[in-house]
Design a protein around this motif. Structure first.
Motif, PDB file in Angstrom:
ATOM      1  N   ARG A  80      39.126  28.950  42.307  1.00 35.74           N
ATOM      2  CA  ARG A  80      39.410  30.365  42.028  1.00 35.74           C
ATOM      3  C   ARG A  80      40.241  30.415  40.761  1.00 35.74           C
ATOM      4  O   ARG A  80      41.374  29.957  40.746  1.00 35.74           O
ATOM      5  CB  ARG A  80      40.223  31.001  43.165  1.00 35.74           C
ATOM      6  CG  ARG A  80      39.591  30.931  44.517  1.00 35.74           C
ATOM      7  CD  ARG A  80      38.590  32.026  44.655  1.00 35.74           C
ATOM      8  NE  ARG A  80      38.154  32.102  46.043  1.00 35.74           N
ATOM      9  CZ  ARG A  80      37.337  33.000  46.480  1.00 35.74           C
ATOM     10  NH1 ARG A  80      36.874  33.907  45.666  1.00 35.74           N
ATOM     11  NH2 ARG A  80      36.959  33.006  47.725  1.00 35.74           N
ATOM     12  N   GLY A  82      42.058  32.593  37.732  1.00 35.70           N
ATOM     13  CA  GLY A  82      42.608  33.908  37.415  1.00 35.70           C
ATOM     14  C   GLY A  82      43.158  33.906  36.008  1.00 35.70           C
ATOM     15  O   GLY A  82      43.272  32.860  35.367  1.00 35.70           O
ATOM     16  N   TYR A  89      49.226  39.108  36.611  1.00 32.84           N
ATOM     17  CA  TYR A  89      47.853  38.609  36.726  1.00 32.84           C
ATOM     18  C   TYR A  89      46.888  39.765  36.496  1.00 32.84           C
ATOM     19  O   TYR A  89      47.182  40.914  36.827  1.00 32.84           O
ATOM     20  CB  TYR A  89      47.591  38.061  38.138  1.00 32.84           C
ATOM     21  CG  TYR A  89      48.356  36.814  38.458  1.00 32.84           C
ATOM     22  CD1 TYR A  89      47.845  35.558  38.133  1.00 32.84           C
ATOM     23  CD2 TYR A  89      49.584  36.882  39.100  1.00 32.84           C
ATOM     24  CE1 TYR A  89      48.541  34.409  38.440  1.00 32.84           C
ATOM     25  CE2 TYR A  89      50.290  35.730  39.406  1.00 32.84           C
ATOM     26  CZ  TYR A  89      49.766  34.498  39.079  1.00 32.84           C
ATOM     27  OH  TYR A  89      50.463  33.360  39.377  1.00 32.84           O
ATOM     28  N   ILE A 107      42.725  37.531  44.329  1.00 33.67           N
ATOM     29  CA  ILE A 107      41.504  37.179  45.062  1.00 33.67           C
ATOM     30  C   ILE A 107      41.040  38.366  45.908  1.00 33.67           C
ATOM     31  O   ILE A 107      39.862  38.703  45.921  1.00 33.67           O
ATOM     32  CB  ILE A 107      41.726  35.922  45.923  1.00 33.67           C
ATOM     33  CG1 ILE A 107      41.975  34.713  45.003  1.00 33.67           C
ATOM     34  CG2 ILE A 107      40.533  35.672  46.852  1.00 33.67           C
ATOM     35  CD1 ILE A 107      42.477  33.468  45.702  1.00 33.67           C
ATOM     36  N   ASP A 112      39.080  37.414  40.508  1.00 30.82           N
ATOM     37  CA  ASP A 112      39.068  35.975  40.237  1.00 30.82           C
ATOM     38  C   ASP A 112      37.682  35.562  39.756  1.00 30.82           C
ATOM     39  O   ASP A 112      36.720  36.300  39.901  1.00 30.82           O
ATOM     40  CB  ASP A 112      39.477  35.181  41.479  1.00 30.82           C
ATOM     41  CG  ASP A 112      38.565  35.452  42.657  1.00 30.82           C
ATOM     42  OD1 ASP A 112      38.226  36.631  42.913  1.00 30.82           O
ATOM     43  OD2 ASP A 112      38.157  34.498  43.336  1.00 30.82           O
ATOM     44  N   LEU A 134      44.142  29.627  40.737  1.00 26.09           N
ATOM     45  CA  LEU A 134      44.854  30.454  41.726  1.00 26.09           C
ATOM     46  C   LEU A 134      45.178  29.675  42.999  1.00 26.09           C
ATOM     47  O   LEU A 134      46.120  30.010  43.712  1.00 26.09           O
ATOM     48  CB  LEU A 134      44.033  31.712  42.060  1.00 26.09           C
ATOM     49  CG  LEU A 134      43.833  32.673  40.903  1.00 26.09           C
ATOM     50  CD1 LEU A 134      42.848  33.772  41.284  1.00 26.09           C
ATOM     51  CD2 LEU A 134      45.162  33.292  40.462  1.00 26.09           C
TER      52      LEU A 134
END
Length: 142
Positions: A80, A82, A89, A107, A112, A134
């Motif tokens: 994942r 990011g 984020y 997420i 993501d 992530l």
């Protein structure tokens, strides 16, 4: 001392589950060396070019397999990726909005990326930010 389950790639888990099932049918127990030998034997019948072959031929991964048979195992988390800028984020990959949130919320917001190169492209377009894993960044903050 309690041991954590070993995290393994899904391709390895599929083969391991199958070998353990067969070993249990024949021997009534899944023994580490016979299980690993069975996996290596299966690999020799198929191809030397498979991910499984390259993964299992690393000594560190063989020890990981032995620990997995001793302490149990579970799949590695899916990658994942990011985008982080400062303490924030990206939480909206369409509108490129950022907020001071946790990696889990990124997420949950579906902001993501499955592939790192996709996140790298967005950072290049934005001209700022960094691509972060992530799965790891949340653990480091704890």
């Amino acid at each position: 001392m309690e041991h954590e389950k070993v995290k393994l790639p899904k391709t390895i888990i599929n083969v391991l589950d199958n070998e353990i099932k067969q070993a249990t049918m024949w021997l009534n127990v899944a023994q580490p060396f016979t299980t690993i030998a069975a996996i290596l034997n299966e690999m020799n019948k198929t191809t030397f070019d498979s991910d499984l072959f390259w993964w299992i031929n690393l000594p560190a991964n063989q020890w990981k397999l032995i620990d997995a048979l001793r302490y149990g195992y579970e799949p590695e988390p899916e990658p994942r990726w990011g985008i982080k800028s400062g303490n924030c984020y990206m939480i909206d990959s369409c509108l490129w909005r950022f907020a001071n949130v946790t990696p889990e919320l990124v997420i949950d917001c579906e902001a993501d990326f499955d592939e790192k190169y996709e996140a790298d492209e967005v950072v290049n377009k934005l001209g700022f930010g960094e691509v972060v894993d992530l799965n790891k960044v949340g653990k480091a903050d704890d």
